[in-house]
Write an enzyme that holds these catalytic residues in place. Structure first.
Site, short mmCIF file in Angstrom:
data_model
loop_
_atom_site.label_atom_id
_atom_site.label_comp_id
_atom_site.label_asym_id
_atom_site.label_seq_id
_atom_site.Cartn_x
_atom_site.Cartn_y
_atom_site.Cartn_z
NE ARG A 192 9.99 -16.71 7.34
CZ ARG A 192 9.26 -16.11 8.27
NH1 ARG A 192 8.09 -16.59 8.60
NH2 ARG A 192 9.72 -15.03 8.86
CD GLU A 205 10.37 -14.08 4.72
OE1 GLU A 205 10.97 -14.18 5.80
OE2 GLU A 205 9.23 -13.59 4.62
CG ASN A 234 -2.30 -7.37 7.72
OD1 ASN A 234 -2.92 -6.98 6.73
ND2 ASN A 234 -1.01 -7.16 7.86
CD GLU A 278 -2.39 -3.42 1.20
OE1 GLU A 278 -1.75 -4.47 1.39
OE2 GLU A 278 -2.44 -2.49 2.02
NE ARG A 299 2.74 -16.80 5.14
CZ ARG A 299 3.21 -16.04 6.13
NH1 ARG A 299 2.38 -15.52 7.02
NH2 ARG A 299 4.51 -15.82 6.25
NE ARG A 330 6.25 -8.53 2.98
CZ ARG A 330 5.27 -8.27 3.81
NH1 ARG A 330 5.10 -9.03 4.85
NH2 ARG A 330 4.47 -7.25 3.62
CD GLU A 360 1.78 -13.29 11.20
OE1 GLU A 360 2.60 -13.48 12.12
OE2 GLU A 360 1.95 -12.47 10.27
CB CYS A 387 -4.38 -1.05 4.29
SG CYS A 387 -2.91 -1.40 5.24
CG ASP A 441 -1.63 -10.68 12.07
OD1 ASP A 441 -1.80 -9.75 11.27
OD2 ASP A 441 -0.51 -11.07 12.45
CB CYS A 487 -1.02 0.01 1.13
SG CYS A 487 -0.29 -0.16 2.76
N1 SER Z 1 0.24 -3.10 4.09
C1 SER Z 1 -0.09 -4.02 5.13
C2 SER Z 1 0.99 -5.03 5.36
O1 SER Z 1 2.01 -4.98 4.73
C3 SER Z 1 -1.38 -4.67 4.84
O2 SER Z 1 -1.31 -5.29 3.62
O3 SER Z 1 0.84 -5.89 6.15
ZN ZN Z 2 -1.42 -1.92 3.57
#
Ligand code: SER
Ligand code: ZN
Length: 516
Positions: free
Chosen positions: A355, A346, A449, A363, A482, A344, A446, A475, A428, A314
């Site tokens: 993961r 990891e 969220n 989003e 997941r 990400r 998770e 958001c 979460d 976001c």
């Molecule tokens: N931007 C938030 C997050 O990275 C929700 O998507 O968890």
């Molecule tokens: Zn977000």
């Protein structure tokens, strides 16, 4: 707190020494400049001139101060303005700038440090049981001083000591609601099940997977469920948020302050120094001859990172509204985005499908007046509950956790334990993973969220409403990796055991390719 500073103001020409007495008078009057806006009690410990001298074009001062609002690093800015006027008017001498010669700040500590450290723009930080003595690097640029860097250095010393004591992450977790227990169909590792079924295969990069047509079909089904049961009923529109994120965005979102500090692990993006074919010819030639990639040579031809690949999805959205004044009737703005992967880094060994370094997230975003955002937060949460519990038939629970934006920026606050979910925060959704053990002791996954963030992002991106009333945002994010991992972990790969409410969205599952 105690401050001791030695510094000089650089004049534009030599000071006429025969008029030193007059200068002395002017300097005597600085007390009123330094005490302006300071209460009488605080004036005692406020910055004082302990000595001064003039030689050539250097006007030198030594300052001391105790716990005060006007510490020497503030005082020299006030005095710069004062001297600029008075020296100009009285002696026709200009003021060029200033130079710090020595600056020592002693702060008392709540706890002794166990690991001494240094900070940028300090020469050294000396610790004893009760105090830290910060020796500021005299070459600290003037503009950083003006922008409040010294106060931030002091705060950071305190924060780090606090972190050493309490750990950097006061992560919290409190279960708010749980779905009914579901009958277990399966108790083996979902990644292994999907690989075995030929639905999933590792890709060329670490923690990156080939999502086969079979799994992509299931992904589409989940998307459609979300559209039908969340986005359509609540009136959300789809948009495409950029997926390459320059530093400007992460500076505003606060991510850059938490870089690789436990919550924000981005992949960086670099641009070439130039696109000139001549510049790159040797790289191409090298590959042609060796059939290898000369990575070091390439590294020498690229610029420093311009930012990174989308991490939280976001933040770049807010650039759209940055600096705008938006008509009140536009709110609430309701958006969802699944237009591309996020990344990400990891660390550690290879992980399963739960993961991943390249993930496909959906989003949900909303911006509006506080009551609108709070209401939407609750509505989205309820729709998600319905989707997970009623349609996917998953055993899930909702937990109040450390707000994601605090975790990402390394700014984790201590939370007061209260039993109600606060207005601003992150919940979460976590799914039970039978293969990991019993419900009570095992780690739940998770999968999604949902947050009401408050005014942080509208403020950071300078987004205003027509009426001037405060704006909030909220958001939520979840990844298909997941969702699918949780679903397969609970339901297995045998479709005959899957809930009808989900199968309704799966037209025909493509047959996996058979590898011989
Ligand atoms: N931007 C938030 C997050 O990275 C929700 O998507 O968890
Ligand atoms: Zn977000």
């Amino acid at each position: 707190m105690h401050f001791q500073m030695k510094m000089i103001y650089q004049l534009s020409s030599d000071f006429p020494l025969d008029r030193k007495d007059e200068l002395s008078e002017i300097i005597a009057q600085t007390t009123s400049v330094l005490h302006k806006g300071v209460s009488e009690v605080d004036q005692e410990t406020s910055t004082k001139i302990s000595s001064w001298d003039i030689s050539g074009s250097s006007l030198e001062f030594q300052f001391t101060a105790g716990e005060t609002r006007v510490a020497p690093h503030h005082a020299i800015l006030r005095l710069r303005k004062y001297f600029k006027t008075t020296l100009g008017e009285r002696f026709r001498v200009g003021l060029r700038g200033f130079k710090i010669l020595e600056y020592k700040i002693v702060i008392s500590l709540d706890f002794p440090t166990n690991t001494p450290f240094k900070l940028p723009f300090t020469q050294e930080i000396l610790f004893n049981e009760k105090e830290a003595t910060i020796i500021i690097d005299p070459s600290i640029p003037e503009d950083l001083l003006e922008k409040g860097a010294i106060d931030r250095i002091i705060r950071l010393v305190n924060d780090k000591i606090h972190q050493q004591r309490y750990g950097s992450k006061a992560e919290h977790h409190r279960i708010l609601f749980s779905s009914p227990q579901k009958q277990e169909v399966c108790s083996s590792d979902p990644t292994e099940q999907m690989v075995k079924a030929n639905w999933l295969k590792r890709a060329a990069h670490r923690n990156q997977w080939i999502i086969t047509p079979t799994l992509t079909t299931l992904t589409e089904a989940i998307k459609n469920i979300m559209v039908d049961h969340l986005y359509k009923p609540l009136g959300f529109d789809q948009m495409i948020i950029p997926k390459l994120v320059p530093w400007d965005v992460w500076k505003r979102s606060g991510h850059s302050e938490g870089i690789f500090q436990g919550g924000f692990e981005p992949y960086f993006v670099v641009a070439p120094q130039t696109a000139d074919p001549k510049f790159w010819e040797e790289v191409a030639d090298h590959v042609k001859i060796t059939k290898e990639i000369p990575r070091e040579l390439i590294a020498s031809k690229v610029r420093p990172p311009l930012g990174g690949l989308s991490f939280a999805q976001c933040p770049p959205f807010y650039w759209w509204l940055k600096g705008e004044t938006i008509s009140d009737t536009t709110f609430p703005i309701k958006i969802f985005d699944w237009s591309g992967p996020t990344y990400r880094y990891e660390s550690g060994s290879a992980y399963g499908f739960e993961r991943v370094d390249e993930l496909h997230r959906i989003e949900t975003l909303f911006v509006g007046f506080p009551e609108q955002v709070i209401e939407l937060g609750a509505q989205v949460r309820d729709k998600l509950k319905f989707i997970f519990n009623d349609i996917l038939d998953l055993e899930v629970r909702g937990s109040y956790v450390t707000p994601w934006w605090q975790a990402h920026s390394g700014d984790v606050k201590e939370e007061k334990e209260d039993t109600k979910a606060p207005t601003v925060g992150t919940i979460d959704f976590e799914a039970y993973m039978p293969y990991r053990g019993n419900r009570k002791d095992s780690d739940w996954l998770e999968i999604q969220n949902i947050s009401v963030i408050g005014s942080k992002y509208p403020k950071a991106f300078n987004i205003k409403s027509q009426s001037g009333d405060q704006l909030w945002s909220g958001c939520g994010g979840g990844s298909f990796e997941r969702f699918l991992t949780a679903f397969i972990a609970q339901k297995g790969t045998d479709l005959s055991k899957w809930p009808e409410s989900f199968l309704k969205y799966v037209d025909k599952l493509p047959k996996p390719i058979e590898f011989l």
